[in-house]
Design a protein around this motif. Sequence first.
Motif, PDB file in Angstrom:
ATOM      1  N   SER A 242      -8.217   2.248   5.531  1.00  0.00           N
ATOM      2  CA  SER A 242      -8.570   1.653   4.271  1.00  0.00           C
ATOM      3  C   SER A 242      -9.324   2.854   3.417  1.00  0.00           C
ATOM      4  O   SER A 242      -9.100   2.744   2.090  1.00  0.00           O
ATOM      5  CB  SER A 242      -9.188   0.446   4.255  1.00  0.00           C
ATOM      6  OG  SER A 242      -8.394  -0.611   5.007  1.00  0.00           O
TER       7      SER A 242
ATOM      8  N   TYR B  48      -6.256  -7.108   2.565  1.00  0.00           N
ATOM      9  CA  TYR B  48      -4.976  -7.449   2.589  1.00  0.00           C
ATOM     10  C   TYR B  48      -4.486  -7.631   4.049  1.00  0.00           C
ATOM     11  O   TYR B  48      -3.442  -8.060   4.469  1.00  0.00           O
ATOM     12  CB  TYR B  48      -4.008  -6.310   1.989  1.00  0.00           C
ATOM     13  CG  TYR B  48      -4.170  -6.595   0.418  1.00  0.00           C
ATOM     14  CD1 TYR B  48      -3.159  -7.507   0.047  1.00  0.00           C
ATOM     15  CD2 TYR B  48      -4.790  -6.130  -0.362  1.00  0.00           C
ATOM     16  CE1 TYR B  48      -3.003  -7.895  -1.436  1.00  0.00           C
ATOM     17  CE2 TYR B  48      -4.894  -6.579  -2.076  1.00  0.00           C
ATOM     18  CZ  TYR B  48      -3.858  -7.324  -2.276  1.00  0.00           C
ATOM     19  OH  TYR B  48      -3.915  -7.551  -3.596  1.00  0.00           O
ATOM     20  N   ARG B  49      -5.365  -7.027   4.938  1.00  0.00           N
ATOM     21  CA  ARG B  49      -4.895  -6.871   6.462  1.00  0.00           C
ATOM     22  C   ARG B  49      -3.601  -6.355   6.775  1.00  0.00           C
ATOM     23  O   ARG B  49      -2.957  -7.119   7.795  1.00  0.00           O
ATOM     24  CB  ARG B  49      -5.138  -8.172   6.967  1.00  0.00           C
ATOM     25  CG  ARG B  49      -6.628  -8.663   6.768  1.00  0.00           C
ATOM     26  CD  ARG B  49      -6.866  -9.943   7.648  1.00  0.00           C
ATOM     27  NE  ARG B  49      -7.430 -10.968   6.761  1.00  0.00           N
ATOM     28  CZ  ARG B  49      -7.557 -12.158   7.074  1.00  0.00           C
ATOM     29  NH1 ARG B  49      -6.906 -12.853   7.979  1.00  0.00           N
ATOM     30  NH2 ARG B  49      -8.459 -13.028   6.255  1.00  0.00           N
ATOM     31  N   VAL B  50      -3.139  -5.233   6.119  1.00  0.00           N
ATOM     32  CA  VAL B  50      -2.015  -4.488   6.480  1.00  0.00           C
ATOM     33  C   VAL B  50      -2.156  -3.340   7.249  1.00  0.00           C
ATOM     34  O   VAL B  50      -1.122  -2.832   7.539  1.00  0.00           O
ATOM     35  CB  VAL B  50      -1.044  -4.370   5.317  1.00  0.00           C
ATOM     36  CG1 VAL B  50      -0.532  -5.970   4.969  1.00  0.00           C
ATOM     37  CG2 VAL B  50      -1.569  -3.631   4.085  1.00  0.00           C
ATOM     38  N   LEU B  51      -3.311  -2.672   7.108  1.00  0.00           N
ATOM     39  CA  LEU B  51      -3.639  -1.341   7.706  1.00  0.00           C
ATOM     40  C   LEU B  51      -4.816  -1.498   8.578  1.00  0.00           C
ATOM     41  O   LEU B  51      -5.484  -2.407   8.544  1.00  0.00           O
ATOM     42  CB  LEU B  51      -3.943  -0.560   6.510  1.00  0.00           C
ATOM     43  CG  LEU B  51      -2.625  -0.318   5.573  1.00  0.00           C
ATOM     44  CD1 LEU B  51      -3.514   0.768   4.195  1.00  0.00           C
ATOM     45  CD2 LEU B  51      -1.925   0.622   6.200  1.00  0.00           C
TER      46      LEU B  51
ATOM     47  N   ILE C 165       3.385  -6.027  -0.560  1.00  0.00           N
ATOM     48  CA  ILE C 165       2.033  -6.418   0.156  1.00  0.00           C
ATOM     49  C   ILE C 165       1.388  -7.787  -0.424  1.00  0.00           C
ATOM     50  O   ILE C 165       0.801  -8.600   0.267  1.00  0.00           O
ATOM     51  CB  ILE C 165       0.915  -5.220  -0.302  1.00  0.00           C
ATOM     52  CG1 ILE C 165       1.657  -3.953   0.696  1.00  0.00           C
ATOM     53  CG2 ILE C 165      -0.205  -5.371   0.013  1.00  0.00           C
ATOM     54  CD1 ILE C 165       0.824  -2.749   0.431  1.00  0.00           C
ATOM     55  N   ASN C 166       1.453  -7.778  -1.814  1.00  0.00           N
ATOM     56  CA  ASN C 166       1.052  -9.059  -2.335  1.00  0.00           C
ATOM     57  C   ASN C 166       1.731 -10.234  -1.990  1.00  0.00           C
ATOM     58  O   ASN C 166       1.367 -11.259  -1.744  1.00  0.00           O
ATOM     59  CB  ASN C 166       1.094  -8.884  -3.983  1.00  0.00           C
ATOM     60  CG  ASN C 166      -0.036  -8.144  -4.343  1.00  0.00           C
ATOM     61  OD1 ASN C 166      -1.182  -8.570  -4.209  1.00  0.00           O
ATOM     62  ND2 ASN C 166       0.220  -7.165  -4.786  1.00  0.00           N
TER      63      ASN C 166
ATOM     64  N   ARG D 214       0.819 -15.652   3.789  1.00  0.00           N
ATOM     65  CA  ARG D 214      -0.295 -15.650   4.666  1.00  0.00           C
ATOM     66  C   ARG D 214      -1.557 -16.491   4.189  1.00  0.00           C
ATOM     67  O   ARG D 214      -2.408 -16.831   5.085  1.00  0.00           O
ATOM     68  CB  ARG D 214      -0.758 -14.316   5.389  1.00  0.00           C
ATOM     69  CG  ARG D 214       0.622 -13.713   6.181  1.00  0.00           C
ATOM     70  CD  ARG D 214      -0.111 -12.235   6.793  1.00  0.00           C
ATOM     71  NE  ARG D 214      -0.324 -11.281   5.709  1.00  0.00           N
ATOM     72  CZ  ARG D 214      -1.150 -10.409   5.800  1.00  0.00           C
ATOM     73  NH1 ARG D 214      -1.886 -10.028   6.974  1.00  0.00           N
ATOM     74  NH2 ARG D 214      -1.282  -9.635   4.801  1.00  0.00           N
TER      75      ARG D 214
ATOM     76  N   ALA E 193       3.261 -10.719   0.836  1.00  0.00           N
ATOM     77  CA  ALA E 193       2.811 -10.917   2.393  1.00  0.00           C
ATOM     78  C   ALA E 193       1.561 -11.514   2.397  1.00  0.00           C
ATOM     79  O   ALA E 193       1.388 -12.581   3.085  1.00  0.00           O
ATOM     80  CB  ALA E 193       2.781  -9.611   3.109  1.00  0.00           C
ATOM     81  N   ALA E 194       0.546 -11.306   1.307  1.00  0.00           N
ATOM     82  CA  ALA E 194      -0.850 -11.814   1.422  1.00  0.00           C
ATOM     83  C   ALA E 194      -0.617 -13.258   1.023  1.00  0.00           C
ATOM     84  O   ALA E 194      -1.443 -14.037   1.284  1.00  0.00           O
ATOM     85  CB  ALA E 194      -1.688 -10.927   0.578  1.00  0.00           C
TER      86      ALA E 194
END
Length: 154
Positions: free
Chosen positions: A51, A43-46, A92-93, A99, A95-96
């Motif tokens: 992770s 997801y590239r948020v952290l 989060i979903n 993107r 945002a993914a």
Amino acid sequence: MTTHHRLSAVRLLVQLVLAGVFVTAAFNKILDPQSFAVSVTSYRVLPLEASPWIALFLPWLEIFAGFGLLIRPIQRASSLTVSTLLLMFIGINLAAWVRGLEVSCGCFGASEVQTNYAWLITRNSIFWLGSLGLVWSSWRNAPARLRSQADSLE
């Protein structure tokens, strides 16, 4: 059946569904934390280092919050936790999806299937609305003493 009894039955149904979803999802992630860590990373948020920690911590939070929906003394806190987690998952979903990331959700453990974001966000939004109902119901049924203490903090 009175309106009160119907509302109680709906509340119990929502509690059972959300508890079942959260406990089932947590159980699969606990069994395979490495696969879940890969999903979290995708997801590239952290930061990459976070992770594995999220993959170890989040399923236990989900399992305790899920069971907590069924345990009266902690239902209010559990419903608020579930509501917050669902809102986070929706964000989060979303945002993914925006993107254009192609990720495996990891919601119920490892999966090779590409995420259907529209379905996932819709499903979690329905769950979130149910959890908001539990939060509202638990607050509405709170003893007057607790409500007045909270009101005095505002």
